[in-house]
Design a protein around this motif. Structure first.
Motif, PDB file in Angstrom:
ATOM      1  N   ARG A   8       3.657   9.154   5.182  1.00  0.00           N
ATOM      2  CA  ARG A   8       4.386   9.230   6.452  1.00  0.00           C
ATOM      3  C   ARG A   8       3.590   8.504   7.547  1.00  0.00           C
ATOM      4  O   ARG A   8       4.125   7.690   8.305  1.00  0.00           O
ATOM      5  N   GLY A   9       2.288   8.802   7.622  1.00  0.00           N
ATOM      6  CA  GLY A   9       1.442   8.122   8.605  1.00  0.00           C
ATOM      7  C   GLY A   9       1.454   6.607   8.434  1.00  0.00           C
ATOM      8  O   GLY A   9       1.494   5.857   9.414  1.00  0.00           O
ATOM      9  N   ALA A  10       1.448   6.151   7.181  1.00  0.00           N
ATOM     10  CA  ALA A  10       1.439   4.710   6.906  1.00  0.00           C
ATOM     11  C   ALA A  10       2.760   4.056   7.318  1.00  0.00           C
ATOM     12  O   ALA A  10       2.783   2.917   7.799  1.00  0.00           O
ATOM     13  N   LYS A  18       0.831  -1.206   0.000  1.00  0.00           N
ATOM     14  CA  LYS A  18       0.000   0.000   0.000  1.00  0.00           C
ATOM     15  C   LYS A  18       0.870   1.263   0.000  1.00  0.00           C
ATOM     16  O   LYS A  18       0.600   2.230  -0.726  1.00  0.00           O
ATOM     17  N   ILE A  19       1.920   1.242   0.827  1.00  0.00           N
ATOM     18  CA  ILE A  19       2.811   2.415   0.885  1.00  0.00           C
ATOM     19  C   ILE A  19       3.525   2.608  -0.455  1.00  0.00           C
ATOM     20  O   ILE A  19       3.665   3.737  -0.940  1.00  0.00           O
ATOM     21  N   LYS A  20       3.966   1.496  -1.075  1.00  0.00           N
ATOM     22  CA  LYS A  20       4.585   1.612  -2.394  1.00  0.00           C
ATOM     23  C   LYS A  20       3.599   2.204  -3.409  1.00  0.00           C
ATOM     24  O   LYS A  20       3.979   2.997  -4.273  1.00  0.00           O
ATOM     25  N   ILE A  66      12.022   9.798  -4.507  1.00  0.00           N
ATOM     26  CA  ILE A  66      10.882   8.881  -4.405  1.00  0.00           C
ATOM     27  C   ILE A  66      11.296   7.476  -4.836  1.00  0.00           C
ATOM     28  O   ILE A  66      10.960   6.482  -4.177  1.00  0.00           O
ATOM     29  N   LYS A  67      12.034   7.403  -5.938  1.00  0.00           N
ATOM     30  CA  LYS A  67      12.512   6.085  -6.402  1.00  0.00           C
ATOM     31  C   LYS A  67      13.337   5.400  -5.306  1.00  0.00           C
ATOM     32  O   LYS A  67      13.234   4.194  -5.099  1.00  0.00           O
ATOM     33  N   LYS A  68      14.155   6.189  -4.618  1.00  0.00           N
ATOM     34  CA  LYS A  68      15.002   5.623  -3.566  1.00  0.00           C
ATOM     35  C   LYS A  68      14.129   5.054  -2.419  1.00  0.00           C
ATOM     36  O   LYS A  68      14.395   3.968  -1.907  1.00  0.00           O
ATOM     37  N   ILE A  69      13.104   5.796  -2.051  1.00  0.00           N
ATOM     38  CA  ILE A  69      12.230   5.322  -0.965  1.00  0.00           C
ATOM     39  C   ILE A  69      11.493   4.054  -1.405  1.00  0.00           C
ATOM     40  O   ILE A  69      11.344   3.105  -0.627  1.00  0.00           O
TER      41      ILE A  69
END
Lengths: 90, 90, 90, 90
Positions: free
Chosen positions: A46-48, A17-19, B15-18
């Motif tokens: 951030r919350g997730a 879900k975060i992805k 974002i890609k890194k995260i």
């Protein structure tokens, strides 16, 4: 890591879900969508992440510090945990 | 959204890194790797999300509240921003 | 600082309340009370500090970045604000 | 609460310092000082509260979850701790 096994499917769903949230932020940025909406999406992700951390930490403490663990193992895990929390609670 | 355009490539890389960090957490979980390392990885991804938020917020404030913005537009953005910060700073 | 003047009494009450929470933590520690209760009290005072920050920040943004402010003054305040948020959102 | 006794003086000094920071914020507000400086002071007191939390939590985990604690007592403390962290890590 029995605790993670127990909740493995649930945790994998959270991560997916975060992805998905991050892919949506990526797309909004590429399409140059409304900047404020991007901020709201980042805030939600951030919350997730916090919820994920909280859930894995909960299972970790129960599994690795509980009374079924050897004294030696527990002492090592207590060192690890307090060191992690010092960084995380900055 | 000119500010995001200016930094677009840099933000997309972040974002890609995260997303990469999350894929790595996903894999560690599927392979039932050491639970403490998973916690450290989640903690690192939390830090990366905070940096992303901080950078987008910085650009947003400079672009949407600056003196080149019409009074009406700025007043709307100030309402949005203070409302977002209330949620984010809980 | 007109915004703080407007809410001055309310903010002073908030600060007095947080000081009261800290005095209570101090006393619990001196009396060697239950350690878990002390943690709960520190957690509550953290929440109260966040609310104070959120309220002062809200007033600050409305007062110092609004359309009644000179362009030069606003530009300076935008620099200050983004720098503060970078530190606070770590 | 042996751990807190051990660090009692150090923790009491930390609390006194945070109370001093709050008195200084209170005075700055009463005197209607520069609003941005007040925000910086609140941000600093937030950091000091986090450090206090981190230190008390560290001692708490070592003292109440360690191998010298009875299984029954530890299980109770694990419940308390995970519940506290869920709230604190929101």
């Amino acid at each position: 890591m029995a605790h993670t096994i127990a909740n493995k499917e649930k945790l994998l769903l959270r991560i997916k879900k975060i992805k998905g949230q991050l892919s949506s932020i990526e797309k909004a940025l590429e399409d140059e969508k409304d900047c404020f909406k991007i901020l709201q999406q980042i805030s939600a992700s951030r919350g997730a992440i916090h919820s994920l951390m909280s859930e894995v930490l909960d299972g970790h403490i129960k599994e690795h510090l509980g009374s079924h663990v050897s004294d030696k193992e527990r002492d090592k895990e207590i060192e690890n945990l307090t060191s992690l929390l010092k960084t995380y609670l900055r």
